[in-house]
Design an enzyme around this catalytic site. Structure first.
Site, PDB file in Angstrom:
ATOM      1  N   GLU A  79     -16.920 -18.498 -27.308  1.00 16.79           N
ATOM      2  CA  GLU A  79     -16.564 -17.618 -26.191  1.00 16.79           C
ATOM      3  C   GLU A  79     -17.042 -18.238 -24.884  1.00 16.79           C
ATOM      4  OE1 GLU A  79     -17.549 -13.719 -28.980  1.00 16.79           O
ATOM      5  OE2 GLU A  79     -18.677 -14.060 -27.131  1.00 16.79           O
ATOM      6  N   ASP A 118       3.911   1.707  -1.182  1.00 14.27           N
ATOM      7  CA  ASP A 118       4.520   1.925  -2.496  1.00 14.27           C
ATOM      8  C   ASP A 118       3.491   2.429  -3.499  1.00 14.27           C
ATOM      9  OD1 ASP A 118       6.955   1.089  -1.527  1.00 14.27           O
ATOM     10  OD2 ASP A 118       6.608  -1.010  -2.063  1.00 14.27           O
ATOM     11  N   PHE A 119       2.277   1.881  -3.425  1.00 15.96           N
ATOM     12  CA  PHE A 119       1.203   2.340  -4.323  1.00 15.96           C
ATOM     13  C   PHE A 119       0.914   3.820  -4.088  1.00 15.96           C
ATOM     14  CE2 PHE A 119      -3.175   3.308  -5.326  1.00 15.96           C
ATOM     15  CZ  PHE A 119      -3.342   2.736  -6.576  1.00 15.96           C
ATOM     16  N   ASP A 120       0.776   4.197  -2.813  1.00 13.23           N
ATOM     17  CA  ASP A 120       0.457   5.585  -2.483  1.00 13.23           C
ATOM     18  C   ASP A 120       1.541   6.540  -2.974  1.00 13.23           C
ATOM     19  OD1 ASP A 120      -1.881   4.782  -1.307  1.00 13.23           O
ATOM     20  OD2 ASP A 120      -1.076   4.753   0.728  1.00 13.23           O
ATOM     21  N   TYR A 160     -18.067  -8.095 -25.373  1.00  9.71           N
ATOM     22  CA  TYR A 160     -17.992  -9.166 -26.366  1.00  9.71           C
ATOM     23  C   TYR A 160     -18.839  -8.979 -27.622  1.00  9.71           C
ATOM     24  CZ  TYR A 160     -21.963 -10.552 -23.408  1.00  9.71           C
ATOM     25  OH  TYR A 160     -23.109 -10.556 -22.668  1.00  9.71           O
ATOM     26  N   CYS A 189     -27.451 -16.704  19.387  1.00  8.87           N
ATOM     27  CA  CYS A 189     -27.142 -16.827  20.806  1.00  8.87           C
ATOM     28  C   CYS A 189     -27.196 -15.418  21.394  1.00  8.87           C
ATOM     29  CB  CYS A 189     -25.756 -17.432  20.996  1.00  8.87           C
ATOM     30  SG  CYS A 189     -25.174 -17.346  22.718  1.00  8.87           S
ATOM     31  N   CYS A 226     -26.712 -22.826  22.427  1.00  9.74           N
ATOM     32  CA  CYS A 226     -25.468 -22.391  21.781  1.00  9.74           C
ATOM     33  C   CYS A 226     -24.387 -23.456  21.951  1.00  9.74           C
ATOM     34  CB  CYS A 226     -25.005 -21.070  22.397  1.00  9.74           C
ATOM     35  SG  CYS A 226     -23.398 -20.514  21.791  1.00  9.74           S
ATOM     36  N   GLU A 231     -20.600  -8.343 -20.021  1.00  8.52           N
ATOM     37  CA  GLU A 231     -21.078  -8.999 -18.806  1.00  8.52           C
ATOM     38  C   GLU A 231     -20.318  -8.447 -17.608  1.00  8.52           C
ATOM     39  OE1 GLU A 231     -23.812 -12.392 -17.970  1.00  8.52           O
ATOM     40  OE2 GLU A 231     -23.277 -11.304 -19.782  1.00  8.52           O
ATOM     41  N   ASP A 284     -20.930 -15.958 -15.965  1.00  3.16           N
ATOM     42  CA  ASP A 284     -22.092 -15.990 -15.082  1.00  3.16           C
ATOM     43  C   ASP A 284     -22.179 -14.647 -14.368  1.00  3.16           C
ATOM     44  OD1 ASP A 284     -24.316 -16.928 -13.830  1.00  3.16           O
ATOM     45  OD2 ASP A 284     -23.259 -18.152 -12.366  1.00  3.16           O
ATOM     46  N   LYS A 337     -19.008 -18.397 -21.521  1.00  6.13           N
ATOM     47  CA  LYS A 337     -20.280 -17.793 -21.109  1.00  6.13           C
ATOM     48  C   LYS A 337     -20.161 -17.403 -19.633  1.00  6.13           C
ATOM     49  CE  LYS A 337     -25.265 -18.538 -21.040  1.00  6.13           C
ATOM     50  NZ  LYS A 337     -25.439 -18.090 -19.647  1.00  6.13           N
ATOM     51  N   CYS A 372     -21.632 -21.797  24.522  1.00  3.57           N
ATOM     52  CA  CYS A 372     -21.891 -21.406  25.918  1.00  3.57           C
ATOM     53  C   CYS A 372     -23.165 -22.018  26.486  1.00  3.57           C
ATOM     54  CB  CYS A 372     -21.944 -19.881  26.037  1.00  3.57           C
ATOM     55  SG  CYS A 372     -23.351 -19.125  25.176  1.00  3.57           S
ATOM     56  N   LEU A 408     -30.113 -15.890 -25.537  1.00 10.05           N
ATOM     57  CA  LEU A 408     -29.686 -16.983 -26.407  1.00 10.05           C
ATOM     58  C   LEU A 408     -30.455 -18.251 -26.110  1.00 10.05           C
ATOM     59  CD1 LEU A 408     -25.794 -16.560 -26.318  1.00 10.05           C
ATOM     60  CD2 LEU A 408     -27.350 -15.876 -28.143  1.00 10.05           C
ATOM     61  N   LYS A 437     -21.123 -18.630 -31.856  1.00 15.33           N
ATOM     62  CA  LYS A 437     -21.712 -17.665 -32.796  1.00 15.33           C
ATOM     63  C   LYS A 437     -21.163 -17.901 -34.198  1.00 15.33           C
ATOM     64  CE  LYS A 437     -21.668 -14.069 -29.221  1.00 15.33           C
ATOM     65  NZ  LYS A 437     -20.949 -12.865 -28.735  1.00 15.33           N
ATOM     66  N   ASP A 459       0.822  -1.210   0.000  1.00 13.30           N
ATOM     67  CA  ASP A 459       0.000   0.000   0.000  1.00 13.30           C
ATOM     68  C   ASP A 459       0.857   1.262   0.000  1.00 13.30           C
ATOM     69  OD1 ASP A 459      -2.175  -1.616   0.049  1.00 13.30           O
ATOM     70  OD2 ASP A 459      -2.717  -1.250   2.131  1.00 13.30           O
ATOM     71  N   CYS A 491     -20.377 -15.316  25.622  1.00 12.48           N
ATOM     72  CA  CYS A 491     -20.157 -16.405  24.666  1.00 12.48           C
ATOM     73  C   CYS A 491     -18.775 -16.214  24.023  1.00 12.48           C
ATOM     74  CB  CYS A 491     -21.258 -16.379  23.609  1.00 12.48           C
ATOM     75  SG  CYS A 491     -21.132 -17.702  22.388  1.00 12.48           S
ATOM     76  N   LYS A 530     -24.705 -25.065 -22.195  1.00 11.45           N
ATOM     77  CA  LYS A 530     -24.614 -24.926 -20.737  1.00 11.45           C
ATOM     78  C   LYS A 530     -23.958 -26.158 -20.126  1.00 11.45           C
ATOM     79  CE  LYS A 530     -26.452 -22.008 -18.610  1.00 11.45           C
ATOM     80  NZ  LYS A 530     -27.838 -21.626 -18.334  1.00 11.45           N
TER      81      LYS A 530
END
Length: 672
Positions: free
Chosen positions: A113, A36-38, A226, A425, A407, A174, A117, A115, A410, A84, A289, A34, A431, A313
């Site tokens: 390609e 180094d990024f900063d 796509y 609980c 529980c 997507e 989700d 697919k 406890c 589709l 396609k 972090d 606990c 699928k």
């Protein structure tokens, strides 16, 4: 530094920092410290100020998010987003191939390609600038979510000038979330007492429909593009267009393949049916396609889907194994989650020994018995899940699994509130898993961020009797000599830990409130409560009716706060933390009023305005003595209405006879 050197350095730093952002936020796999990024970000910011003509419009130095969308505008797709047709076996795919050959002959190619989700999205660009992002909706029209989509690092907000892209085009893709990021964020939700998302797709979908784009920006979404739509044909084939949009700066998937025939398509499917488990994101099939656009046009469409494309699928992998036992985990908020312990079995490339059972309702739904043979599936869910039981293999004398009533840690009787699936609980002060979990949450990066203290150290200190409440953390200096006698507690580590504890006393009220670990009070909710009530005393004194007037605070959160502060032990702990020097009051910044012309008047701003953002109008009102309310009531003086205002809000204002004014009428009131 010469302008040419500055230009090259700005470009190199921008590219490097974008990649680091992607690794950190999207893949959840940081490749740089972090600090180094900063430092690099600071260097880029300095160069951009000195040479603004070379700054990238999508520079990592630019603030992301912040627009609030109360109502999503419905937008009609210029090109319909059709779904589709799906197939689940090779014969149906062969039939699809035969239909293509019958219509256009044998001289054609396929593009295969992955697919994804995720959530389908349509992006519109004009003159190289992202102007609109719309969800699929019903395929004809969807919700405009542009402000939220702008927060996704891999979606360019502006393409580089001089590119060979059309003046106007839509590009489809997507939106999704990588598994590691999903796991991390879902664990945070569970720690906050919130309901976990079932899978990354649901998380991504819920995120895109959030109202505050600043909150969306905190969630690491990604997007693969796509398919390109243009007024006039730009390319002859889909494969050409994929290569082109990649060169324009769009994030395309590297695993697409150009196939000469159906046999090569089957090879591609077989490869990814096996290799998909090695990806960092979820796919549920392959999209096939026809490559040539003229041939696509000739094949045409049915009412619902293109005739030139189909989705194969994958079957969710499912295995049978034996249920060995059911155990129970107690979370920080007291939620008790049942877990199925299984005879180890190989599933989707990993050995599965446990599966979630979610809650008592799930055990009843499955009609689960001890020693059952169960079907376990990974499918779209990251955590393995028991789908059903094989009753044919159940022993005649098998005993039903009954959700425990006390529980496991406890032995306190469990409680379940009306309308909730989980049992809790209630013994949060006695606990052990809850006590340790609350302290671990309190020291966490998003809460008090105490250097030198980690989860294992908290467990050790609790087991040795040094700490049992959050306030005890701030008294550890009294045990410095005793700590030195313990393993792994050297002088330096103890000093670092005590310094970190002392430094945390300067953390603002919103961080302390989040750190208390009150059920349903996540990071964002804590911030909104702090801003609204200004102090812990104001918050503790608020009734449930007063709590729900705060921005985005509903009945469930309000009830949780009332219950928490009704417990005298919680109030005593807060008083101890106050005495120890923690911040329980919002630092009030002095506001210099431009005038008092709106003094005594209250306003709500709703809709979209041409000349001003809602935040700008809000500032104008407050600078002139007015007050902003969060909900419409008879106490409201004016509703400032813009375009696309929510109909429910408008109807309520009219019913209460509240004056509805435009932004111009507001400006006239303060004579701007």
């Amino acid at each position: 530094m010469s302008p040419a050197e500055a230009k090259n350095q700005i470009k190199a730093l921008t590219t490097e920092l974008k990649q680091h952002n992607y690794n950190y936020y999207v893949l959840a796999m940081p490749t740089i410290a972090d600090f180094d990024f900063d430092k690099k970000l600071e260097q880029l910011n300095k160069l951009e100020k000195e040479f603004p003509e070379f700054a990238d419009p999508d520079s990592p130095t630019q603030k992301v998010g912040g627009d609030i969308t109360k109502e999503f505008v419905t937008y009609r797709h210029r090109w319909p987003m059709l779904s589709l047709g799906n197939t689940y076996n090779e014969q149906e795919l062969l039939d699809f191939d035969q239909r293509i050959r019958k219509a256009i002959g044998d001289n054609f190619e396929y593009v295969c390609e992955l697919k994804f989700d995720g959530l389908s999205m349509s992006l519109t660009y004009e003159d190289g600038k992202l102007v609109r992002a719309v969800t699929r909706g019903d395929g004809v029209q969807g919700d405009e979510v542009t402000a939220n989509i702008r927060t996704i690092n891999t979606i360019p907000k502006r393409l580089y000038e001089g590119g060979d892209y059309p003046n106007y085009f839509d590009i489809r893709g997507e939106v999704f979330m990588h598994r590691k990021a999903f796991d991390r964020l879902n664990n945070e939700r569970l720690e906050n007492g919130e309901v976990a998302y079932a899978n990354p797709r649901n998380f991504a979908s819920g995120t895109v429909k959030m109202q505050d784009s600043a909150e969306v920006a905190k969630r690491p979404l990604d997007c693969f593009l796509y398919f390109l739509y243009t007024e006039k044909p730009v390319f002859k084939t889909h494969w050409e267009s994929l290569q082109a949009v990649k060169s324009w700066g769009f994030h395309t998937n590297e695993h697409s393949r150009l196939c000469n025939n159906i046999d090569e398509v089957f090879e591609f499917i077989a490869k990814w049916d096996k290799d998909r488990f090695g990806l960092s994101y979820d796919i549920d099939g392959i999209v096939i396609k026809v490559n040539n656009y003229s041939q696509q046009q000739e094949l045409g469409f049915t009412a619902k889907s293109p005739r030139w494309a189909i989705a194969y699928k994958f079957k969710a992998e499912r295995v049978q194994t034996e249920l060995l036992s059911v155990s129970y985990q107690v979370g920080r908020t007291g939620a008790v989650t049942p877990v199925a312990n299984l005879k180890p079995v190989l599933l989707a490339g990993t050995t599965v020994k446990r599966a979630t059972l979610h809650n008592a309702n799930e055990i009843i739904r499955l009609d689960l018995h001890e020693g059952d043979t169960v079907f376990v599936e990974k499918g779209g869910e990251i955590i393995p899940k028991i789908i059903s039981v094989n009753p044919d293999k159940r022993a005649q004398n098998a005993v039903p699994v009954v959700y425990r009533t006390t529980c496991p840690a406890c032995d306190t009787p469990l409680e379940r509130k009306e309308g909730e699936a989980a049992f809790y609980c209630p013994n949060d002060e006695g606990c052990p898993p809850q006590i340790v979990g609350k302290m671990q949450h309190f020291i966490g990066r998003k809460a008090m961020d105490i250097d030198g203290l980690g989860d294992e150290t908290i467990e050790t200190l609790y087991s040795r009797g040094f700490i049992s409440h959050i306030s005890d953390i701030y008294k550890l200096y009294e045990h410095a000599d005793e700590l030195k006698q313990m393993d792994r507690f050297g002088d330096k580590s103890i000093t670092n830990m005590l310094d970190g504890i002392e430094k945390s006393k300067q953390m603002p009220f919103e961080k302390v409130l989040f750190g208390l670990g009150i059920r349903y009070i996540g990071e964002t909710v804590a911030k909104k409560l702090a801003i609204h009530f200004k102090s812990i005393d104001g918050l503790m004194a608020a009734t449930q009716e007063e709590l729900v007037t705060a921005d985005e605070i509903g009945e469930r959160i309000a009830q949780s706060l009332v219950d928490y502060f009704a417990d005298e032990k919680h109030r005593e702990e807060i008083e101890k933390l106050k005495a120890l020097g923690l911040q329980f009051v919002v630092e009030i910044k002095e506001v210099k009023l431009a005038s008092e012309k709106l003094s005594g008047q209250s306003f709500i701003i709703s809709g979209v305005f041409e000349k001003f953002s809602r935040d700008e109008l809000k500032d104008l009102i407050e600078q002139n003595g007015g007050k902003i309310l969060s909900s419409i009531s008879a106490k409201l003086s004016y509703l400032v209405a813009g375009d696309n205002m929510g109909p429910a809000k408008l109807e309520k204002a009219q019913k209460l006879n509240i004056p509805i004014i435009s932004d111009e009428e507001l400006l006239a009131m303060i004579e701007i």
